[in-house]
Structure formats: structure tokens, C-alpha cells
Design a protein around this motif. Structure first.
Motif, PDB file in Angstrom:
ATOM      1  N   ASP A   1       0.767  -1.359   0.030  1.00 30.05           N
ATOM      2  CA  ASP A   1       0.095   0.158  -0.061  1.00 30.05           C
ATOM      3  C   ASP A   1       0.908   1.215  -0.137  1.00 30.05           C
ATOM      4  O   ASP A   1       0.398   2.297   0.454  1.00 30.05           O
ATOM      5  CB  ASP A   1      -0.862   0.123   1.287  1.00 30.05           C
ATOM      6  CG  ASP A   1      -1.952   0.819   1.179  1.00 30.05           C
ATOM      7  OD1 ASP A   1      -2.478   0.878   0.040  1.00 30.05           O
ATOM      8  OD2 ASP A   1      -2.653   1.544   1.872  1.00 30.05           O
ATOM      9  N   TRP A   2       2.069   1.146  -0.505  1.00 30.33           N
ATOM     10  CA  TRP A   2       2.992   2.150  -0.101  1.00 30.33           C
ATOM     11  C   TRP A   2       2.495   3.667  -1.008  1.00 30.33           C
ATOM     12  O   TRP A   2       2.987   4.380  -0.516  1.00 30.33           O
ATOM     13  CB  TRP A   2       4.410   1.901  -0.650  1.00 30.33           C
ATOM     14  CG  TRP A   2       4.444   1.547  -2.101  1.00 30.33           C
ATOM     15  CD1 TRP A   2       4.445   0.114  -2.769  1.00 30.33           C
ATOM     16  CD2 TRP A   2       4.635   2.389  -3.340  1.00 30.33           C
ATOM     17  NE1 TRP A   2       4.477   0.484  -4.123  1.00 30.33           N
ATOM     18  CE2 TRP A   2       4.903   1.809  -4.596  1.00 30.33           C
ATOM     19  CE3 TRP A   2       4.817   3.773  -3.263  1.00 30.33           C
ATOM     20  CZ2 TRP A   2       4.778   2.477  -5.638  1.00 30.33           C
ATOM     21  CZ3 TRP A   2       5.062   4.480  -4.631  1.00 30.33           C
ATOM     22  CH2 TRP A   2       4.960   3.617  -5.639  1.00 30.33           C
ATOM     23  N   TRP A   3       1.931   3.173  -2.015  1.00 29.96           N
ATOM     24  CA  TRP A   3       1.611   4.312  -3.146  1.00 29.96           C
ATOM     25  C   TRP A   3       0.554   5.128  -2.465  1.00 29.96           C
ATOM     26  O   TRP A   3       0.377   6.595  -2.825  1.00 29.96           O
ATOM     27  CB  TRP A   3       1.029   3.739  -4.371  1.00 29.96           C
ATOM     28  CG  TRP A   3      -0.088   2.602  -3.975  1.00 29.96           C
ATOM     29  CD1 TRP A   3       0.185   1.298  -4.001  1.00 29.96           C
ATOM     30  CD2 TRP A   3      -1.421   2.938  -4.045  1.00 29.96           C
ATOM     31  NE1 TRP A   3      -0.971   0.636  -3.674  1.00 29.96           N
ATOM     32  CE2 TRP A   3      -2.030   1.637  -3.758  1.00 29.96           C
ATOM     33  CE3 TRP A   3      -2.220   3.951  -3.950  1.00 29.96           C
ATOM     34  CZ2 TRP A   3      -3.497   1.573  -3.660  1.00 29.96           C
ATOM     35  CZ3 TRP A   3      -3.618   3.806  -4.016  1.00 29.96           C
ATOM     36  CH2 TRP A   3      -4.308   2.616  -3.742  1.00 29.96           C
ATOM     37  N   ARG A   4      -0.344   4.778  -1.515  1.00 33.17           N
ATOM     38  CA  ARG A   4      -1.407   5.573  -0.895  1.00 33.17           C
ATOM     39  C   ARG A   4      -1.042   6.529  -0.112  1.00 33.17           C
ATOM     40  O   ARG A   4      -0.495   6.537   1.006  1.00 33.17           O
ATOM     41  CB  ARG A   4      -2.320   4.413  -0.130  1.00 33.17           C
ATOM     42  CG  ARG A   4      -3.942   5.071   0.168  1.00 33.17           C
ATOM     43  CD  ARG A   4      -4.530   4.351   1.047  1.00 33.17           C
ATOM     44  NE  ARG A   4      -5.028   3.082   0.001  1.00 33.17           N
ATOM     45  CZ  ARG A   4      -6.086   3.074  -0.542  1.00 33.17           C
ATOM     46  NH1 ARG A   4      -6.975   4.117  -0.813  1.00 33.17           N
ATOM     47  NH2 ARG A   4      -6.369   1.940  -1.446  1.00 33.17           N
ATOM     48  N   GLY A   5      -1.144   7.856  -0.649  1.00 33.83           N
ATOM     49  CA  GLY A   5      -0.564   9.000   0.169  1.00 33.83           C
ATOM     50  C   GLY A   5       1.098   9.417  -0.081  1.00 33.83           C
ATOM     51  O   GLY A   5       1.606  10.249   0.542  1.00 33.83           O
ATOM     52  N   ALA A   6       1.651   8.453  -0.944  1.00 28.68           N
ATOM     53  CA  ALA A   6       2.979   8.662  -1.359  1.00 28.68           C
ATOM     54  C   ALA A   6       3.272  10.308  -1.912  1.00 28.68           C
ATOM     55  O   ALA A   6       2.352  10.727  -2.398  1.00 28.68           O
ATOM     56  CB  ALA A   6       3.362   7.644  -2.167  1.00 28.68           C
ATOM     57  N   VAL A   7       4.372  10.672  -1.546  1.00 29.77           N
ATOM     58  CA  VAL A   7       4.936  11.957  -2.278  1.00 29.77           C
ATOM     59  C   VAL A   7       5.976  11.484  -3.390  1.00 29.77           C
ATOM     60  O   VAL A   7       7.098  10.989  -3.053  1.00 29.77           O
ATOM     61  CB  VAL A   7       5.655  12.737  -1.369  1.00 29.77           C
ATOM     62  CG1 VAL A   7       6.191  14.146  -2.046  1.00 29.77           C
ATOM     63  CG2 VAL A   7       4.711  13.397  -0.392  1.00 29.77           C
TER      64      VAL A   7
ATOM     65  N   ASP B   1      -8.982  -3.764  -9.174  1.00 29.64           N
ATOM     66  CA  ASP B   1      -8.671  -4.665 -10.360  1.00 29.64           C
ATOM     67  C   ASP B   1      -8.017  -3.751 -11.558  1.00 29.64           C
ATOM     68  O   ASP B   1      -7.964  -4.347 -12.621  1.00 29.64           O
ATOM     69  CB  ASP B   1      -9.734  -5.820 -10.723  1.00 29.64           C
ATOM     70  CG  ASP B   1     -10.929  -4.903 -11.089  1.00 29.64           C
ATOM     71  OD1 ASP B   1     -11.112  -3.572 -11.038  1.00 29.64           O
ATOM     72  OD2 ASP B   1     -12.055  -5.526 -11.578  1.00 29.64           O
ATOM     73  N   LYS B   2      -8.129  -2.488 -11.409  1.00 29.80           N
ATOM     74  CA  LYS B   2      -7.559  -1.499 -12.413  1.00 29.80           C
ATOM     75  C   LYS B   2      -6.351  -0.534 -11.802  1.00 29.80           C
ATOM     76  O   LYS B   2      -5.504  -1.071 -11.255  1.00 29.80           O
ATOM     77  CB  LYS B   2      -8.626  -0.678 -12.929  1.00 29.80           C
ATOM     78  CG  LYS B   2      -9.826  -1.603 -13.665  1.00 29.80           C
ATOM     79  CD  LYS B   2     -11.183  -0.933 -14.021  1.00 29.80           C
ATOM     80  CE  LYS B   2     -12.212  -0.342 -12.766  1.00 29.80           C
ATOM     81  NZ  LYS B   2     -12.647  -1.693 -12.352  1.00 29.80           N
ATOM     82  N   MET B   3      -6.450   0.550 -12.104  1.00 32.14           N
ATOM     83  CA  MET B   3      -5.704   1.558 -11.631  1.00 32.14           C
ATOM     84  C   MET B   3      -5.586   1.753 -10.053  1.00 32.14           C
ATOM     85  O   MET B   3      -6.602   1.894  -9.311  1.00 32.14           O
ATOM     86  CB  MET B   3      -5.474   2.947 -12.356  1.00 32.14           C
ATOM     87  CG  MET B   3      -5.412   3.130 -13.744  1.00 32.14           C
ATOM     88  SD  MET B   3      -3.658   2.563 -14.209  1.00 32.14           S
ATOM     89  CE  MET B   3      -3.752   0.723 -14.476  1.00 32.14           C
ATOM     90  N   GLN B   4      -4.389   1.803  -9.708  1.00 31.53           N
ATOM     91  CA  GLN B   4      -4.336   1.981  -7.918  1.00 31.53           C
ATOM     92  C   GLN B   4      -4.776   3.642  -7.952  1.00 31.53           C
ATOM     93  O   GLN B   4      -5.483   3.927  -6.895  1.00 31.53           O
ATOM     94  CB  GLN B   4      -2.947   2.034  -7.417  1.00 31.53           C
ATOM     95  CG  GLN B   4      -2.615   0.539  -7.054  1.00 31.53           C
ATOM     96  CD  GLN B   4      -1.916  -0.121  -8.368  1.00 31.53           C
ATOM     97  OE1 GLN B   4      -2.040   0.339  -9.406  1.00 31.53           O
ATOM     98  NE2 GLN B   4      -1.520  -1.393  -8.180  1.00 31.53           N
TER      99      GLN B   4
END
Length: 551
Positions: free
Chosen positions: A14-20, A298-301
Motif C-alpha cells: 500500500d506504499w502508493w497510498r498517500g505517497a509523495v 482490479d484496475k488503476m491504483q
């Protein structure tokens, strides 16, 4: 192929959620060989700047083999590095160093179109019966020889180009040298997914998908309807471009794209922790399409639309309504926001042209962006408070700007080289006598070395605020709720777990008083903004901000 530290990086799916995410335009970041153009070794040498800034990932604009008619967005080989930027070995070195520094690497994939010099297109245009004859969008002319329909190119004129060899038109949403691929053909999809796998095997952590809603066209080639003047919006194309006069129902935004995005996501899910963000270019249906592309799992994060990249002024109401509209259009989705990128006027100039205190304005805008619900992209130089560069016509490189000059000056003004050292030749970007775009004197005065270590600078503010943001997970992953405020004021809370954080912004050049919402609040420190309390009111200076935690 992976670096020794990649296992540490892939621990969090889940690293991308809220990533800069820090966007790098490779031609303009750092030149390592003195030819006046940035390259992969140059990026590697400067990764420590991004690590010290506090970004979680980098997004590198295209560096694939290309004739550079659109500066890498016209790909002639999807699985090799253009010699201008270095080699695959250089890219492997970049991955290894980024992962050593704890930075994930996302790369730009351009799958809606290729260069006309790509071997696939060379073969496709050679005849109507070759194995790749249907890999691009071809059509017979109308009986009078006219193009098959009224579709327009974003770069001006018809979206159809006559080819004398096949005696047919081919479709191009962008330059005539960027023919659109026919993703209705499963072989084309397979080839693009194979190229995606190539980079996954080399250790990339994700992708930015260029023009994601342009992948499919209407098989019947129906005409787009006219768009009423009051519905026209200049965020996808400049106001002088008749592209805005159509409702783009048939040349993009097609429902067939959903099935392909599911295939793409299934490929990503074969790897430990890969993420993709899609660029949705549509002025009318942008957030609706983002909702479609990010729904389910199942598509784009995540995707981003153009709401915060538009020329219209950013007001408190625009921020509020954009978040509310996104939540309505994409209740299951996740946004990725940016105020600047390689395609639009830098936001300090776009929205702050009349602002006298540009540094204070830049700091407030960065805090606003970095506390939105969603992930965040920072464009190189933004952390220095760079403004849009003025480029003389004779120095222009961008075909878009050359086409519509002087009403639209193109994208070169936001693509000038990064400035590192005001005492070095070419501001430390290159040892060349001439760089691919000139470096403005006003940018040199804001070089990294002039700002680092000085608390009051924009650069140190970005470093400080990113550190502050990391200490409070609610900023990265929390929900958002807006509160009543004045016309030039913005108030919202971010909540995650047991933490609720209050964010107040004075988006005006005058001092302002803002009331705290009901409840007990404790002011947070470490963000660099100053304010004074007066009972349950906060006195904010011009372009000021205040942050507190609910107790």
C-alpha cells in the motif's frame, strides 16, 4: 533484476497510498556527459537531493529510444534507453541507487501511440496485408478524399494523416509522427504488456500511464458532436485550440479500456508491490473517468485529472469542490494530485502572477497540496519556488508552442534545466556551452546551493513540511472533511485511526482571522508556519496556515 534493498521497499503493498512522488523530466535534471541534455547518470548522481527532500518515489518522464519529435513521448523502442540518456546499464544503476536511498522508481509508459519510426509502424504502413497492418488505426478516406471523420489532434488540425503507400489515413491524437495504436487488436495489447513486464523485471516499482483514456477509439469512427461554448474548458488543450470545440465521445474515453486496464493490473499484481497512476486528460468527464478507472481493486491504483493543473485560479471553493466531486465520482478510488508538471505553466506563475511575496505564497501552496486527500506529485524545481521561464521564439523546442505561438507559448517554459549551483557554469546542470533550453537568470538565483540550510527558503520549507507530514499518517491516508470558512479561507480536517488533524489556510495577501471548529485543539509544531491565538480564533498572516490535533 532487483537491488539488494528492494525487499525492504516492497514490504508495503500500500506504499502508493498517500505517497509523495517527485517528477523528473530527464532532459532537464542533470547532464553527466556535457552535451547540454540531462541523462540517467545525471539523475543517479542527484538522487540524494530527492532523498533529503523526503519524497517516497520518483516518476521519470520517458527515456526510451525516440526520434524526440515530442521529446520521448514518441517511442521507437519500448525496451531500450535512448543513447541520449544512456544505456540499460545506466538505468539499472539508477534503480539500485534509488532503492539504496529508500526511493521507489516509477517510469512513464506511453501506450496510446508510438513514434512513426517504431518498427511496428514501419511494417504496418508498408502494405494493407502485412502481419502488423492492423496494429495502428487506419481508415479509407471518404468518397471525396476527406478524412474519415471530424476528429481533431490536440496538437492542431485533423487527427488523420494521409499515407500514400497504403492510400489510407492513419489516426494521430497528437503529432502526425505519433500514430495511434489499435488496442482493439489483442496482439497490440500483448506487445505492450510484454514491454511493461520488461521493466518490471528490471526492478521498477510502478508506472505513470500517459494519456490513459486515449487507448481506444470508436470502431465505427463516428463524428464527435460539437460542444456548446459555455462547456468548453482549456485544461486539456489551450483556449486557442479548436480541440476544445468538440465533445470527445468517440476518439477517447471508450468503455473497452476497462478490460485492458484489468489485464494491465493483473500483470502488476504478479509482482510484490507495484503501483500505477493514470493521466486522465478530459475537461468534461475527467473525474468521472478517474472513478471508473480506479473503482474496485482490479484496475488503476490511482489516477489524476486536470482539476489542479487548470489555468483557472485555485480558490478555496475549487479545492473543496474538487475533493467533493472526486469523492462522489470515485468513492472507491484514490487520487494523485499535482499543481505543476512538464505540460503546464508552473503554478507559482499560473496562479500567483500578481502575488508580491512569491516565497510565502509558494510555501502555503505546498502545504495545501501536501495535506490534500490523495497522493501527491511534486515537479522538479517546484521545491525551489521556480516560476515559468520566458523562452524566446528562436529558442523554442516544443512543437506545440511553435504551432500556436504567440497565443500559446508551449511547454518549454516549465521544462528548463534544474538549477543546482549559482557559482557553476549552467547553474551546475551541465558543462556544455549551450543547454538544450536556456536557463533563466532568475532561476539561477534560486539554485539549490543558495537555499539549502537557510530556514526561510522554499527548499527548506519543503524539507521541513515533508518531515512534518511523515509524522502524521492522517495527512497521507486519512479522510477529509471540510468546514465553514470565509471566501478566501479554507478549513478541513484529515482523520485516520485515532488522529484528527485540523488544517486552516488563509489564501489571500491580507491577514485573516479564522475560527477553530468545535472541540479541543492542540497546535502542532514543526511545519514552519506562525500564527497567533485569540481565544478560539487564529490570526493568520497573508498566505498563512495553521495545523492542530484534536484531543
Amino acid at each position: 533484476m532487483s537491488s539488494p534493498t528492494q525487499s525492504m521497499l516492497t514490504a508495503d503493498k500500500d506504499w502508493w497510498r498517500g505517497a509523495v512522488i517527485y517528477q523528473i523530466y530527464p532532459r532537464s535534471y542533470q547532464d553527466s556527459n556535457g552535451d547540454g541534455i540531462g541523462d540517467l547518470k545525471g539523475i543517479t548522481a542527484r538522487l540524494h537531493h530527492i532523498a533529503e527532500l523526503g519524497a517516497d518515489a520518483i516518476w521519470i518522464s520517458p527515456f526510451f529510444a525516440s526520434p524526440m519529435k515530442d521529446f520521448g513521448y514518441d517511442v521507437s523502442n519500448y525496451v531500450d534507453v535512448d543513447p541520449m540518456f544512456g544505456s540499460l546499464t545506466d538505468f539499472d544503476g539508477l534503480i539500485a541507487e534509488a532503492h539504496r536511498l529508500g526511493i521507489r522508481v516509477m517510469i512513464d509508459l506511453v501506450m496510446s501511440h508510438s513514434s512513426d519510426q517504431h518498427p511496428w509502424f514501419v511494417e504496418s504502413r508498408s502494405s494493407r496485408v502485412n502481419p502488423k497492418s492492423d496494429w495502428y488505426v487506419w481508415s479509407d478516406p471518404k468518397p471525396d478524399g476527406a478524412p474519415p471523420n471530424n476528429w481533431l489532434s490536440i496538437f492542431g488540425g485533423s487527427a488523420w494523416q494521409w499515407d500514400p503507400t497504403r492510400m489510407q489515413y492513419y489516426m494521430h491524437n497528437f503529432l502526425t509522427s505519433q500514430p495511434d495504436m489499435n488496442l482493439h487488436n489483442p496482439e497490440v495489447q500483448d506487445a505492450l504488456l510484454a514491454a511493461t513486464r520488461f521493466w518490471l523485471e528490471r526492478g521498477v516499482d510502478g508506472f505513470r500511464l500517459d494519456t490513459i483514456n486515449f487507448y481506444f477509439h470508436d470502431k465505427q469512427l463516428r463524428d464527435n458532436p460539437a460542444l456548446a461554448p459555455e462547456r468548453r474548458n482549456a485544461s486539456t488543450a489551450p483556449a486557442v485550440n479548436p480541440y476544445n470545440f468538440q465533445e470527445h465521445l468517440y476518439d477517447k474515453n471508450r468503455p473497452e479500456n476497462i478490460a485492458f486496464l484489468k489485464r494491465f493490473r493483473a500483470l502488476l499484481d504478479e509482482y510484490p508491490a507495484i503501483a500505477a497512476v493514470g493521466e486522465v486528460g478530459d475537461s468534461q468527464r475527467g473525474l468521472e473517468i478517474v472513478g471508473e478507472y480506479t473503482s474496485g481493486n482490479d484496475k488503476m491504483q490511482m489516477c489524476y485529472a486536470f482539476e489542479f493543473l487548470a489555468p483557472e485560479p485555485l480558490t478555496p471553493d475549487v479545492v473543496k469542490q474538487t475533493q467533493i466531486n472526486f469523492a462522489a465520482a470515485a468513492p472507491e478510488g484514490w487520487a494523485c494530485w499535482a499543481f505543476s508538471n512538464h505540460d503546464v505553466v508552473r503554478h507559482i506563475s499560473r496562479w500567483g502572477a500578481e502575488v508580491l511575496d512569491r516565497d510565502t505564497y509558494a510555501k502555503m501552496m505546498s502545504a495545501l497540496l501536501l495535506t490534500q486527500r490523495g497522493s501527491v506529485c511534486i515537479y522538479q524545481g517546484e521545491e525551489l519556488g521556480l516560476t515559468e521561464a520566458e523562452i524566446a521564439f528562436e529558442d523554442l523546442q516544443d512543437p506545440y508552442g511553435i504551432q500556436f505561438w504567440p497565443e500559446f507559448k508551449g511547454r518549454d517554459g516549465c521544462r528548463t534545466p534544474m538549477v543546482w549551483d549559482n557559482h557553476a557554469a549552467q547553474a551546475g546542470f551541465s558543462t556544455a556551452a549551450k543547454t538544450w533550453l536556456p536557463i533563466p537568470v532568475e532561476h539561477v538565483l534560486r539554485s539549490v546551493n543558495t537555499q539549502v540550510g537557510k530556514e526561510e527558503t522554499v527548499l527548506e520549507h519543503y524539507r521541513r513540511f515533508l518531515s512534518f507530514r511523515r509524522k502524521h499518517p492522517a495527512f497521507a491516508k486519512g479522510d477529509i472533511e471540510f468546514h465553514a470558512a470565509g471566501e478566501t479561507q479554507l478549513a478541513y480536517t484529515r482523520s485516520f485511526g485515532n488522529e484528527t488533524l485540523l488544517c486552516l489556510f488563509n489564501m489571500s495577501p491580507e491577514a485573516s482571522t479564522m475560527a477553530l471548529p468545535a472541540g479541543e485543539w492542540v497546535a502542532l509544531e514543526g511545519h514552519g508556519f506562525t500564527s497567533e491565538m485569540n481565544g478560539n480564533h487564529v490570526e493568520l498572516p497573508a498566505w498563512g496556515a495553521y495545523f492542530a490535533r484534536h484531543v
